[in-house]
Design an enzyme around this catalytic site. Structure first.
Site, PDB file in Angstrom:
ATOM      1  N   GLU A   2       0.937  -1.065   0.049  1.00 56.18           N
ATOM      2  CA  GLU A   2      -0.389   0.017  -0.249  1.00 56.18           C
ATOM      3  C   GLU A   2       1.018   1.004  -0.250  1.00 56.18           C
ATOM      4  O   GLU A   2       2.190   1.481   0.686  1.00 56.18           O
ATOM      5  CB  GLU A   2      -0.962   0.318   1.311  1.00 56.18           C
ATOM      6  CG  GLU A   2      -2.211   1.416   1.446  1.00 56.18           C
ATOM      7  CD  GLU A   2      -3.104   0.686   2.855  1.00 56.18           C
ATOM      8  OE1 GLU A   2      -3.164  -0.093   2.774  1.00 56.18           O
ATOM      9  OE2 GLU A   2      -3.284   1.849   3.112  1.00 56.18           O
ATOM     10  N   ASP A  45       0.158   5.487   0.335  1.00 57.29           N
ATOM     11  CA  ASP A  45      -1.262   6.223   0.639  1.00 57.29           C
ATOM     12  C   ASP A  45      -0.544   7.978   1.093  1.00 57.29           C
ATOM     13  O   ASP A  45       0.318   8.314   1.451  1.00 57.29           O
ATOM     14  CB  ASP A  45      -0.999   5.864   2.181  1.00 57.29           C
ATOM     15  CG  ASP A  45      -2.037   4.370   3.115  1.00 57.29           C
ATOM     16  OD1 ASP A  45      -1.889   4.148   1.938  1.00 57.29           O
ATOM     17  OD2 ASP A  45      -1.082   3.829   3.519  1.00 57.29           O
ATOM     18  N   GLU A  82      -3.463  10.265   3.262  1.00 66.23           N
ATOM     19  CA  GLU A  82      -4.244  10.147   3.582  1.00 66.23           C
ATOM     20  C   GLU A  82      -4.217  11.820   4.630  1.00 66.23           C
ATOM     21  O   GLU A  82      -3.051  12.309   5.013  1.00 66.23           O
ATOM     22  CB  GLU A  82      -4.380   9.124   5.191  1.00 66.23           C
ATOM     23  CG  GLU A  82      -4.557   7.979   4.695  1.00 66.23           C
ATOM     24  CD  GLU A  82      -4.270   6.856   6.271  1.00 66.23           C
ATOM     25  OE1 GLU A  82      -5.188   6.039   5.698  1.00 66.23           O
ATOM     26  OE2 GLU A  82      -3.647   7.201   6.648  1.00 66.23           O
ATOM     27  N   THR A  96       1.697   9.723   5.705  1.00 67.28           N
ATOM     28  CA  THR A  96       2.023   9.210   4.319  1.00 67.28           C
ATOM     29  C   THR A  96       2.335   8.126   4.561  1.00 67.28           C
ATOM     30  O   THR A  96       2.875   8.484   5.867  1.00 67.28           O
ATOM     31  CB  THR A  96       2.956  10.053   3.071  1.00 67.28           C
ATOM     32  OG1 THR A  96       4.032  10.898   3.887  1.00 67.28           O
ATOM     33  CG2 THR A  96       1.746  11.437   2.013  1.00 67.28           C
ATOM     34  N   ASN A  97       2.138   6.896   4.153  1.00 71.13           N
ATOM     35  CA  ASN A  97       2.552   5.437   4.677  1.00 71.13           C
ATOM     36  C   ASN A  97       2.999   4.349   3.341  1.00 71.13           C
ATOM     37  O   ASN A  97       2.122   5.195   2.309  1.00 71.13           O
ATOM     38  CB  ASN A  97       1.438   4.814   5.672  1.00 71.13           C
ATOM     39  CG  ASN A  97       2.326   4.199   6.662  1.00 71.13           C
ATOM     40  OD1 ASN A  97       3.706   4.293   6.967  1.00 71.13           O
ATOM     41  ND2 ASN A  97       1.002   3.810   7.423  1.00 71.13           N
ATOM     42  N   TRP A 118      -7.920   8.182  16.354  1.00 76.48           N
ATOM     43  CA  TRP A 118      -6.997   8.488  16.112  1.00 76.48           C
ATOM     44  C   TRP A 118      -6.229   9.973  14.828  1.00 76.48           C
ATOM     45  O   TRP A 118      -5.006   9.337  15.801  1.00 76.48           O
ATOM     46  CB  TRP A 118      -5.444   7.077  15.039  1.00 76.48           C
ATOM     47  CG  TRP A 118      -6.719   6.526  14.350  1.00 76.48           C
ATOM     48  CD1 TRP A 118      -7.853   6.299  13.932  1.00 76.48           C
ATOM     49  CD2 TRP A 118      -5.865   6.957  12.744  1.00 76.48           C
ATOM     50  NE1 TRP A 118      -7.656   6.059  12.266  1.00 76.48           N
ATOM     51  CE2 TRP A 118      -6.654   6.972  11.659  1.00 76.48           C
ATOM     52  CE3 TRP A 118      -4.929   7.995  12.597  1.00 76.48           C
ATOM     53  CZ2 TRP A 118      -6.618   6.545  10.121  1.00 76.48           C
ATOM     54  CZ3 TRP A 118      -4.957   8.076  11.025  1.00 76.48           C
ATOM     55  CH2 TRP A 118      -5.135   7.627  10.129  1.00 76.48           C
ATOM     56  N   ARG A 160       9.534   4.452  19.958  1.00 74.48           N
ATOM     57  CA  ARG A 160       8.650   2.767  18.708  1.00 74.48           C
ATOM     58  C   ARG A 160      10.327   2.127  17.844  1.00 74.48           C
ATOM     59  O   ARG A 160       9.664   0.208  18.330  1.00 74.48           O
ATOM     60  CB  ARG A 160       8.551   3.647  17.559  1.00 74.48           C
ATOM     61  CG  ARG A 160       6.916   3.958  17.106  1.00 74.48           C
ATOM     62  CD  ARG A 160       6.015   4.165  16.366  1.00 74.48           C
ATOM     63  NE  ARG A 160       6.141   3.280  15.692  1.00 74.48           N
ATOM     64  CZ  ARG A 160       5.183   3.981  14.685  1.00 74.48           C
ATOM     65  NH1 ARG A 160       5.060   4.900  13.535  1.00 74.48           N
ATOM     66  NH2 ARG A 160       5.105   2.891  13.134  1.00 74.48           N
TER      67      ARG A 160
END
Length: 299
Positions: A104, A106, A108, A122-123, A199, A280
């Site tokens: 994918e 992205d 968004e 963006t991803n 979120w 993370r």
């Protein structure tokens, strides 16, 4: 006209000449796209203006996708985002395959409370793994007029562009880190508007305010120049892909001008980058490993 405005105008002109012959120019919505899900009347398509209007209400939002599948190419659309209060909403334009190990790419757009700037998220997912998010604030109001958003995906890199200015790139590092770049799975082009109260805005602290519904976003002038996958799984550019303009030297890496544009976006507008999220990834920016190859100053 300033530097960025001038270079964007030149690039826009060249790209408009390339895309003018797009196969989508004379097709109707139903010939190009399939409705995936929609509440009553939440997708309105106007074939004469090439405009598609999505709305979000308490009953739900809407999602449509291209009838065709593609493997590499240029994918562009003009968007006018929700005007006024839009907290908790997400408008998306993206490429996606399907299945557990999907790929994918992205765009968004995360809704905002009235008066605050929009956030562009963006991803990238590869083999079902995402977590490669970047976020920027847009340098214009995307609700007052249409702006152009483009994904160029080729054998060498992925480019995300806003009004023809590159905001992000991601290199093909399959030879170094296998499984880090989408190159096997054909993707459809998809667009949707949905409730992401959990979120989207200020980490979910600002949910959708339904008293302002319906929330409306407008898409128009879809332009795809890409390798369409045939029913037998082949594509028209399996063997001679370098003949396609989006695979040319200009799109294989950043030149000095586009590197400066990306650095301008990074320095002035970026607000989040997974490569520097030590919560993370405790060893960031050394890991994730691709991060060291996807910063403009290493070119």
């Amino acid at each position: 006209m300033g530097f960025h405005a001038f270079t964007a105008a030149v690039f826009a002109l060249s790209l408009s000449l390339i895309l003018r012959g797009s196969a989508l120019a004379h097709e109707k919505f139903d010939d190009q796209f399939n409705v995936v899900w929609s509440s009553s009347n939440n997708i309105l398509a106007y074939d004469d203006s090439k405009e598609v209007e999505l709305s979000l209400t308490k009953a739900g939002g809407a999602n449509f996708q291209s009838s065709d599948y593609f493997l590499y190419g240029s994918f562009s659309v003009k968007l006018k985002l929700i005007h006024g209060e839009s907290a908790g909403t997400v408008t998306a334009f993206y490429l996606t395959s399907f299945g557990e190990n999907h790929d994918e790419i992205d765009f968004e757009f995360l809704g905002n409370e009235t008066g605050e700037p929009y956030t562009l998220h963006t991803n990238l997912f590869v083999n079902g793994t995402g977590g490669r998010e970047q976020r920027i604030k847009l340098w214009f109001d995307p609700t007052t007029d249409f702006h152009t958003y483009t994904i160029i995906w080729n054998h060498f890199q992925i480019l995300w562009l806003v009004d023809y200015i590159p905001i992000r790139f991601y290199r093909n590092l399959e030879d170094i880190y296998p499984g880090s770049y989408p190159h096997l799975r054909p993707m459809v082009v998809s667009a949707c508007l949905f409730d992401a109260s959990a979120w989207a805005t200020q980490d979910g602290t600002k949910p959708v305010k339904w008293q302002y519904a319906p929330f409306v976003v407008k898409y128009k002038n879809f332009a795809f120049e890409a390798c369409e996958v045939q029913r037998d799984g082949s594509t028209p550019c399996d063997h001679n892909y370098r003949a396609n303009w989006w695979e040319g030297l200009y799109y294989q890496k950043l030149d000095e001008e586009r590197r400066d544009q990306v650095m301008w976006v990074v320095s002035k507008w970026k607000i989040y980058d997974y490569c520097y999220d030590n919560k993370r990834y405790p060893r960031a920016p050394l890991e994730p490993l691709e991060c060291n190859y996807n910063v403009p100053w290493v070119w």
